[in-house]
Design a protein around this motif. Structure first.
Motif, PDB file in Angstrom:
ATOM      1  N   ALA A  46     -24.030 -39.264  12.018  1.00 39.68           N
ATOM      2  CA  ALA A  46     -22.645 -38.774  12.015  1.00 39.68           C
ATOM      3  C   ALA A  46     -22.541 -37.416  11.331  1.00 39.68           C
ATOM      4  O   ALA A  46     -21.778 -36.537  11.757  1.00 39.68           O
ATOM      5  N   ASN A  47     -23.329 -37.234  10.272  1.00 43.13           N
ATOM      6  CA  ASN A  47     -23.365 -35.931   9.577  1.00 43.13           C
ATOM      7  C   ASN A  47     -23.809 -34.832  10.528  1.00 43.13           C
ATOM      8  O   ASN A  47     -23.221 -33.746  10.573  1.00 43.13           O
ATOM      9  N   TYR A  48     -24.867 -35.101  11.275  1.00 38.80           N
ATOM     10  CA  TYR A  48     -25.361 -34.101  12.238  1.00 38.80           C
ATOM     11  C   TYR A  48     -24.308 -33.830  13.311  1.00 38.80           C
ATOM     12  O   TYR A  48     -24.126 -32.684  13.747  1.00 38.80           O
ATOM     13  N   LEU A  49     -23.622 -34.887  13.747  1.00 36.97           N
ATOM     14  CA  LEU A  49     -22.566 -34.707  14.775  1.00 36.97           C
ATOM     15  C   LEU A  49     -21.450 -33.816  14.223  1.00 36.97           C
ATOM     16  O   LEU A  49     -20.933 -32.937  14.916  1.00 36.97           O
ATOM     17  N   ALA A  50     -21.090 -34.066  12.969  1.00 33.47           N
ATOM     18  CA  ALA A  50     -20.031 -33.264  12.344  1.00 33.47           C
ATOM     19  C   ALA A  50     -20.463 -31.803  12.195  1.00 33.47           C
ATOM     20  O   ALA A  50     -19.677 -30.888  12.436  1.00 33.47           O
ATOM     21  N   GLU A  51     -21.746 -31.600  11.810  1.00 37.69           N
ATOM     22  CA  GLU A  51     -22.266 -30.225  11.682  1.00 37.69           C
ATOM     23  C   GLU A  51     -22.219 -29.490  13.014  1.00 37.69           C
ATOM     24  O   GLU A  51     -22.068 -28.275  13.078  1.00 37.69           O
TER      25      GLU A  51
END
Ligand code: FEO
Length: 396
Positions: free
Chosen positions: A275-280
């Motif tokens: 999810a962090n990568y998606l947000a980035e």
């Protein structure tokens, strides 16, 4: 004491709300309760459209008697026989012995099965295109099989341009004074429950719903009266458009929703990193669900709403963590289609969950597996991060 609403042109809402029931159909939590809508149309001959669940029949009969005001009840139109709408019919027949039932042959058969009474002496059979007049009002029957059961019809009263739409366009949620959708903040307070109702109750039957929508598109509709939820008299097209999306399994959002079954938190950790990568990457519409915590009806509704779905599960008894597998099997049973599916599996000695998840989704129309499929061994390691990042890049 009665609690009724005149909704115009001699049409009265005589239904009732139930806030005590915990699980609708003994399956779906309804924190906001549920409406059972029934409509009485006064005319030279009085017509009732559907009844209510037995649990609220006392209020319903008070409503009916009040609006009839000593007049005879001549006809009962039955659009749908499921007991949440037919549960008061036996009592209705005892109270109004001259009542004639207007419905399909299938509905008559099903009703006889439930009530164990012979209805043949008091029955008018309708088919698609049948018309029926109660005096000034003219009822046009439109068959709607499998919206939600095979016997279903909807009925269009042409002088008032009112469509009595059975389960279609219904919602979970009890009435709090305001019966019309234009009196409430529908998007804020009702849309999620309307979607959850549609997807869980009728979601499997998208092609049947689409057929009904096509038939209804030929009608001029001034008022939409479903058997649950709110009555629509304004911006009906807005809700019809939602139904077009839901019935065609078209997502409303291009975001990413992540569903995990995690025992000790390591699979959950992989989801948080993803999810962090998606947000980035700039994706704003991301949600993460623990399938052991969130009710399945909410998860089904979410999967109908969102395009990109990530399923992350530990290997359990040589298969998939049970709550996650139950969700996926339920999505298949609900005929979900046209989604991008990502898979993360976890296993300490023999990870097999991913294979089973993929096997189920490859049987579902238009569901495309997004690479890479990721295998975590017990906990996320540095070497897993690149794959999670690649998966994030391939989603959304
Ligand atoms: Fe509300 Fe299919 O019954």
């Amino acid at each position: 004491m009665y609690c009724v609403k005149e909704i115009g042109n001699s049409i009265f809402w005589v239904g009732a709300s139930d806030r005590r029931l915990q699980l609708f159909e003994n399956a779906f939590p309804i924190e906001r309760g549920i409406n059972y809508n029934s409509y009485l149309i006064k005319d030279e001959q009085n017509v009732l459209i559907d009844t209510v669940d037995k649990s609220v029949s006392d209020r319903f009969f008070e409503n009916l008697e009040y609006v009839l005001d000593g007049e005879r009840l001549d006809f009962l139109i039955i659009n749908h026989v499921e007991p949440d709408h037919s549960g008061s019919i036996k009592e209705l027949i005892y109270r109004y012995p001259y009542l004639t039932i207007v419905t399909t042959a299938k509905a008559k058969d099903y009703l006889s099965q439930f009530l164990d009474i012979d209805l043949s002496e008091r029955f008018i059979e309708v088919k698609d295109g049948y018309t029926f007049s109660s005096g000034k009002k003219l009822y046009n029957f439109i068959s709607a099989p499998m919206v939600h059961w095979p016997e279903v019809t909807v009925v269009y009263e042409s002088t008032t341009k009112t469509l009595f739409s059975a389960d279609a366009f219904g919602s979970f949620g009890a009435m709090s004074g305001n019966l019309y959708a234009d009196e409430v903040d529908f998007d804020r307070d009702w849309l999620d429950d309307a979607r959850r109702y549609y997807t869980n109750i009728v979601g499997k039957f998208g092609s049947s719903v689409t057929q009904l929508l096509n038939k209804a598109s030929k009608l001029e509709i001034a008022m939409l009266c479903p058997l649950h939820g709110l009555v629509w008299r304004d911006k009906i097209g807005y809700f019809v458009d939602k139904y077009k999306l839901w019935a065609s399994y078209t997502p409303e959002s291009n975001g990413v929703s992540i569903f995990y079954g995690s025992v000790y938190g390591n699979t959950e950790n992989a989801c948080n990193i993803l999810a962090n990568y998606l947000a980035e990457k700039g994706i704003k519409d991301i949600r993460i669900f623990d399938v052991s915590k969130t009710d399945k009806s909410v998860l089904i509704s979410e999967c109908f709403m969102v395009k990109n779905l990530v399923f992350a599960g530990v290997t359990y008894n040589g298969g998939v963590f049970t709550n996650l597998e139950n969700l996926i099997l339920d999505l298949k049973a609900h005929n979900l289609q046209n989604r991008k599916i990502a898979i993360i599996e976890n296993g300490t000695w023999a990870a097999t969950a991913g294979k089973r998840i993929e096997e189920i989704f490859t049987q579902m129309k238009g569901c495309e597996i997004v690479e890479p499929k990721i295998t975590i061994k017990s906990a996320v390691k540095n070497e897993d991060l690149a794959e999670l990042k690649t998966l994030a890049n391939n989603l959304g």
